[in-house]
Design an enzyme around this catalytic site. Sequence first.
Site, PDB file in Angstrom:
ATOM      1  N   ALA A 194       0.846  -1.193   0.000  1.00 61.04           N
ATOM      2  CA  ALA A 194       0.000   0.000   0.000  1.00 61.04           C
ATOM      3  C   ALA A 194       0.881   1.242   0.000  1.00 61.04           C
ATOM      4  CB  ALA A 194      -0.927  -0.010   1.213  1.00 61.04           C
ATOM      5  N   GLU A 198      -1.408   6.679  -3.403  1.00 62.27           N
ATOM      6  CA  GLU A 198      -2.419   7.481  -2.726  1.00 62.27           C
ATOM      7  C   GLU A 198      -3.254   8.246  -3.749  1.00 62.27           C
ATOM      8  OE1 GLU A 198       0.238   8.270   1.311  1.00 62.27           O
ATOM      9  OE2 GLU A 198      -0.345   9.985   0.053  1.00 62.27           O
ATOM     10  N   SER A 239       2.590   8.027  -9.397  1.00 63.34           N
ATOM     11  CA  SER A 239       3.944   7.943  -9.925  1.00 63.34           C
ATOM     12  C   SER A 239       4.942   8.687  -9.051  1.00 63.34           C
ATOM     13  CB  SER A 239       3.985   8.528 -11.344  1.00 63.34           C
ATOM     14  OG  SER A 239       3.197   7.755 -12.223  1.00 63.34           O
ATOM     15  N   GLU A 262       8.932  -5.975  -9.490  1.00 61.58           N
ATOM     16  CA  GLU A 262       7.541  -5.703  -9.848  1.00 61.58           C
ATOM     17  C   GLU A 262       7.414  -5.400 -11.339  1.00 61.58           C
ATOM     18  OE1 GLU A 262       4.019  -2.427  -8.816  1.00 61.58           O
ATOM     19  OE2 GLU A 262       5.596  -2.858  -7.344  1.00 61.58           O
ATOM     20  N   ARG A 263       8.327  -4.600 -11.863  1.00 65.39           N
ATOM     21  CA  ARG A 263       8.261  -4.223 -13.275  1.00 65.39           C
ATOM     22  C   ARG A 263       8.593  -5.395 -14.187  1.00 65.39           C
ATOM     23  NH1 ARG A 263      10.920   1.753 -11.993  1.00 65.39           N
ATOM     24  NH2 ARG A 263       8.928   2.667 -11.342  1.00 65.39           N
ATOM     25  N   GLY A 312     -12.197  -8.695 -35.885  1.00 68.62           N
ATOM     26  CA  GLY A 312     -13.371  -7.956 -36.333  1.00 68.62           C
ATOM     27  C   GLY A 312     -14.404  -7.825 -35.238  1.00 68.62           C
ATOM     28  N   GLY A 313     -15.676  -7.929 -35.608  1.00 68.06           N
ATOM     29  CA  GLY A 313     -16.742  -7.780 -34.629  1.00 68.06           C
ATOM     30  C   GLY A 313     -16.650  -8.774 -33.491  1.00 68.06           C
ATOM     31  N   GLU A 342       5.524   7.150 -18.845  1.00 69.07           N
ATOM     32  CA  GLU A 342       6.269   8.394 -18.721  1.00 69.07           C
ATOM     33  C   GLU A 342       7.392   8.290 -17.684  1.00 69.07           C
ATOM     34  OE1 GLU A 342       2.438   8.974 -20.593  1.00 69.07           O
ATOM     35  OE2 GLU A 342       2.954   8.085 -18.657  1.00 69.07           O
TER      36      GLU A 342
END
Length: 371
Positions: free
Chosen positions: A115, A118, A123, A232-233, A330-331, A358
């Site tokens: 966690a 926020e 970033s 993580e990346r 396609g669809g 970025e």
Amino acid sequence: MLFRESCRDFTDREVRPLVDTAEEAGTFPVQLWASLAKAGLLGLSIPESHGGSEGDALAVAIVAEELSRASAGIAITPLVSSYMAAPHLARNGSPEQRDRWLSRISGGEAVAAIAVTEPGAGSDVAGLTSKARRTDDGWVIDGRKMFITNAGLADVLIVGARSGGPRHSGITLFEVPKDAPGLSFGSPLTKMGWRSSDTREVVLDGVVVPHDTVVGAENLGFHQIMEGFQLERIALAGMGIGQAAECLDLVRAHVREREAFGAPLTGLQTVRHRVATMEIDLDAARLVTYQAAARMDAGHPEAPVSVARAKYLAAVAANRIIDDAVQLFGGAGFVEETPVARHYRDARILRIGGGTDEVQLEILSKSMKGA
């Protein structure tokens, strides 16, 4: 090769049958924890002394790749627990913290979350405003976290809070169990993708934790978070590769079977060329990601730059490949029953989570000579 085959077999046997139900329910299939643990897929970053296998970053990339071929929404849940949150405990946790959590996480008996993000600091990690105040008995943490994956499932959260000076200099990580006084969670967020993962707001309203819940060094949390971003990346890049590879396989079968103007789609040069460019993009992303993982494992001085390059390239390439897959279907590619539609939704977050496009480009530009 054998490890990849094992991961793919696990995914085909254990994960694919659960995808549709998990997507409809918007929840992670809890029965997978025991299966993932038995297959050894939760402990690659955890020491053998705590039930792990001390695997490398390349192995984590392959796990992420293979699980995500079936469902990125399912894959992200164990990836966050074992390879984005748990490494903070494995790398910087005290012996007591490791004993409390690592064996349980690698055994599928506990879930972890991290966690940091926020409402006003995504970033810009150094801009987080949650505060940790030292008391005679420990710490009191106040603040709000947003977009936290596994929040509603986690037995322990690794929480970043400001304990000292401004910006980079005053952030500390804390081990916060789910039953800590003052900790609460918002309702599950309704997301465009990753629908079978749990994502919520985390509210820290006078959360009380003892002194020994500091993870690593006081006021060095920013640097620990940056170190954790590397694996993580790699995992997120692996997810993009897996989703793109799955969609490319689906496209190859579709253009052979689907007829237009009296012939299979493969008879059209524009279709063949598009599939060829999808293959090139996928190979490039995979090679750059594997190089970054190998450099991480070897302690190469340019590993962080390689990781940023891999995170950027794999996320952008995956979105481009999957977008092309929708176009070629396609669809049929626009209806939820088609896997490419789900991968299209799920892949978009890869250009945001774990450091936006970025941010990766800024890392790369700053690494240029003379910058």
